[in-house]
Design a protein around this motif. Structure first.
Motif, short mmCIF file in Angstrom:
data_model
loop_
_atom_site.label_atom_id
_atom_site.label_comp_id
_atom_site.label_asym_id
_atom_site.label_seq_id
_atom_site.Cartn_x
_atom_site.Cartn_y
_atom_site.Cartn_z
N TYR A 1 38.79 73.11 20.00
CA TYR A 1 40.00 73.15 20.82
C TYR A 1 39.94 74.31 21.82
N ALA A 2 39.62 75.49 21.33
CA ALA A 2 39.60 76.67 22.19
C ALA A 2 38.49 76.59 23.23
N ALA A 3 37.29 76.23 22.80
CA ALA A 3 36.15 76.20 23.72
C ALA A 3 36.32 75.10 24.76
N ALA A 4 36.80 73.94 24.34
CA ALA A 4 36.97 72.83 25.27
C ALA A 4 38.04 73.14 26.31
N LEU A 5 39.14 73.78 25.89
CA LEU A 5 40.18 74.15 26.86
C LEU A 5 39.68 75.21 27.83
N GLU A 6 38.88 76.14 27.35
CA GLU A 6 38.32 77.15 28.25
C GLU A 6 37.43 76.48 29.30
N ALA B 1 41.75 65.55 21.32
CA ALA B 1 41.29 64.90 20.08
C ALA B 1 41.26 65.89 18.92
N ALA B 2 40.85 67.13 19.18
CA ALA B 2 40.80 68.13 18.11
C ALA B 2 42.19 68.41 17.55
N ALA B 3 43.22 68.37 18.39
CA ALA B 3 44.58 68.67 17.96
C ALA B 3 45.28 67.47 17.33
N ALA B 4 44.78 66.26 17.55
CA ALA B 4 45.50 65.05 17.20
C ALA B 4 45.66 64.87 15.70
N VAL B 5 46.89 64.80 15.23
CA VAL B 5 47.19 64.58 13.82
C VAL B 5 46.71 63.20 13.37
N GLY C 1 48.74 71.24 15.69
CA GLY C 1 48.26 70.07 14.98
C GLY C 1 47.06 70.35 14.11
N LYS C 2 46.08 69.45 14.18
CA LYS C 2 44.87 69.55 13.36
C LYS C 2 43.87 70.57 13.88
N ALA C 3 44.18 71.20 15.02
CA ALA C 3 43.26 72.21 15.57
C ALA C 3 43.56 73.60 15.02
N SER C 4 44.27 73.67 13.92
CA SER C 4 44.71 74.97 13.40
C SER C 4 43.61 75.75 12.69
N SER C 5 42.50 75.10 12.33
CA SER C 5 41.47 75.82 11.58
C SER C 5 40.11 75.14 11.73
N GLY C 6 39.08 75.86 11.32
CA GLY C 6 37.74 75.29 11.24
C GLY C 6 37.14 74.86 12.56
N THR C 7 36.27 73.86 12.47
CA THR C 7 35.55 73.38 13.65
C THR C 7 36.51 72.83 14.70
N ARG C 8 37.56 72.20 14.25
CA ARG C 8 38.52 71.65 15.21
C ARG C 8 39.19 72.76 16.01
N ARG C 9 39.47 73.88 15.38
CA ARG C 9 40.05 75.02 16.10
C ARG C 9 39.07 75.56 17.12
N ARG C 10 37.82 75.73 16.73
CA ARG C 10 36.82 76.27 17.65
C ARG C 10 36.59 75.31 18.83
N ARG D 1 46.52 78.18 27.42
CA ARG D 1 45.79 79.38 26.97
C ARG D 1 46.53 80.04 25.81
N ALA D 2 47.85 80.12 25.93
CA ALA D 2 48.64 80.75 24.86
C ALA D 2 48.52 79.98 23.55
N SER D 3 48.36 78.66 23.64
CA SER D 3 48.28 77.85 22.42
C SER D 3 47.01 78.11 21.63
N ARG D 4 46.01 78.69 22.26
CA ARG D 4 44.73 78.90 21.58
C ARG D 4 44.81 79.96 20.49
N ALA D 5 45.80 80.87 20.56
CA ALA D 5 45.96 81.88 19.51
C ALA D 5 46.53 81.27 18.22
N ASN D 6 47.24 80.17 18.35
CA ASN D 6 47.81 79.47 17.20
C ASN D 6 47.75 77.98 17.51
N PRO D 7 46.57 77.38 17.44
CA PRO D 7 46.39 76.00 17.90
C PRO D 7 47.28 75.01 17.18
#
Length: 356
Positions: A34-39, A72-76, A23-32, A15-21
């Motif tokens: 990452y957060a939604a899938a973990l929730e 997958a969203a975070a994977a470099v 790898g590649k989940a740091s921005s855009g659709t991948r960030r969204r 949960r804490a990682s979602r504020a600053n995702p």
């Protein structure tokens, strides 16, 4: 032996990682995503914890599936649109067969599906149209060590301890290989031990193991456990001669699989000759249980009846332990894939995210 599971702490860190995702989940659709899938994953796992085994495999599997999308969203290593997952990529059939004989297949290596894409990412095999039996995968989960499905000779996950690697530089890696089953120890011959180790790609590369006598063909010197099974001190030659502690630990990481700080030797998936990643073993087992519960609920009700099924308590156990162990494994893998160098799939020699 297996690592202590602390699911609440793992979910807290995710949960804490979602504020600053990562790898590649740091921005855009991948960030969204990452957060939604973990929730969704966390909510599914927490829902699974308060229901019974009649529906628990459904929540556990779909929680794991959503966690896979976050991974997958975070994977470099997943470039462009390769992080988008389409479908399950795994199929269970033969529900009319005995429970242990249920057949599991995967999608082809070219599939964009969750199981196949994550398997490539984690350096884990897929076996397409070949058949792998549920019991073979069941025995690869360390939490099932005390829950066999039949009386057959098993090839379980074997624990090892890299904390036992210490001292001055040495030309050999020495570690204990733990949880060797009774059928191997009772036989006690070099032939049986070598045939058993040959099923494990990491162990098949061993140089020697401790013997009860100095004779080259002397019997292995097992240490038996009071509760059954035992261990054996095994050695490998280091590729470049004398090696310091960290180099020997790195070599062990290349021979084994990780669950947090724990290391495991796994047997190969027979059609492939390669050992799977632990996440993909869990995925295969809980997927199969979820499909059985969903598509053959009457058969599932019979299997989980503690008054009539020998498999009921083992099934209850693996589902309970999935809720406890998978969050920490998911956390570990998020750390691995978001730190992966360049565009290569995660190597077994890379450090997992450490649990503090």
């Amino acid at each position: 032996m297996y690592m202590k599971a602390e699911p609440d702490e793992a979910w807290e860190k995710l949960r804490a990682s979602r504020a600053n995702p990562p790898g590649k989940a740091s921005s855009g659709t991948r960030r969204r995503t990452y957060a939604a899938a973990l929730e969704q994953a966390e909510q599914m796992f927490r829902a699974a914890a308060v229901v019974g085994p009649a529906t628990r495999p459904l929540q556990v599997f779909y929680g794991l599936s959503q966690a896979g999308r976050a991974i997958a969203a975070a994977a470099v290593a997943l470039k462009g649109e390769d992080w988008r997952l389409e479908g399950h990529g795994i199929r269970a059939s033969g529900f009319d067969k005995p429970f242990t004989e249920i057949e599991i297949r995967t999608g082809p290596a070219t599939s964009r599906s969750s199981f196949v894409r994550l398997s490539h990412l984690l350096d884990s095999p897929v076996w397409a149209k070949d058949v792998v039996r549920l019991e073979d995968l069941w025995d690869m989960l360390s939490v099932n060590l005390e829950y066999p499905l039949t009386d057959r000779n098993r090839h379980p996950a074997l624990y090892t301890d890299d904390d036992s690697i210490h001292g001055d530089p040495h030309p050999q890696l020495h570690v204990p290989v733990c949880d060797i089953p009774d059928w191997v120890i009772d036989d006690g011959s070099r032939r049986t031990v070598d045939a058993f180790f040959a099923k494990y790609p990491g162990l098949a590369q061993h140089h020697e193991y401790v013997r009860r006598t100095p004779h080259p063909e002397g019997p292995p010197d097992f240490t038996r456990y009071d509760h059954g099974g035992g261990e054996l001190l095994v050695s490998w030659l280091m590729p470049h001669g004398n090696a310091p502690v960290e180099e020997r630990r790195e070599h062990l990481r290349g021979l084994s699989r990780s669950h947090g700080d724990s290391r495991w030797f796994l047997p190969a998936i027979e059609p492939t000759g390669r050992e799977p990643h632990l996440l993909m073993v869990w995925w295969s087992v809980v997927y199969t249980l979820s499909m059985l519960a969903r598509y053959d609920p009457a058969a599932w009700a019979g299997l989980i009846s503690v008054d009539g099924s020998r498999h009921a308590v083992p099934i209850e156990g693996v589902l309970k332990r999935a809720i406890g162990f998978l969050p920490s494994l998911i956390l570990c893998i998020v750390g691995e894939v978001s730190d992966a160098a360049d565009s290569e799939p995660v190597s077994r020699s890379q450090h997992p995210l450490k649990q503090k």
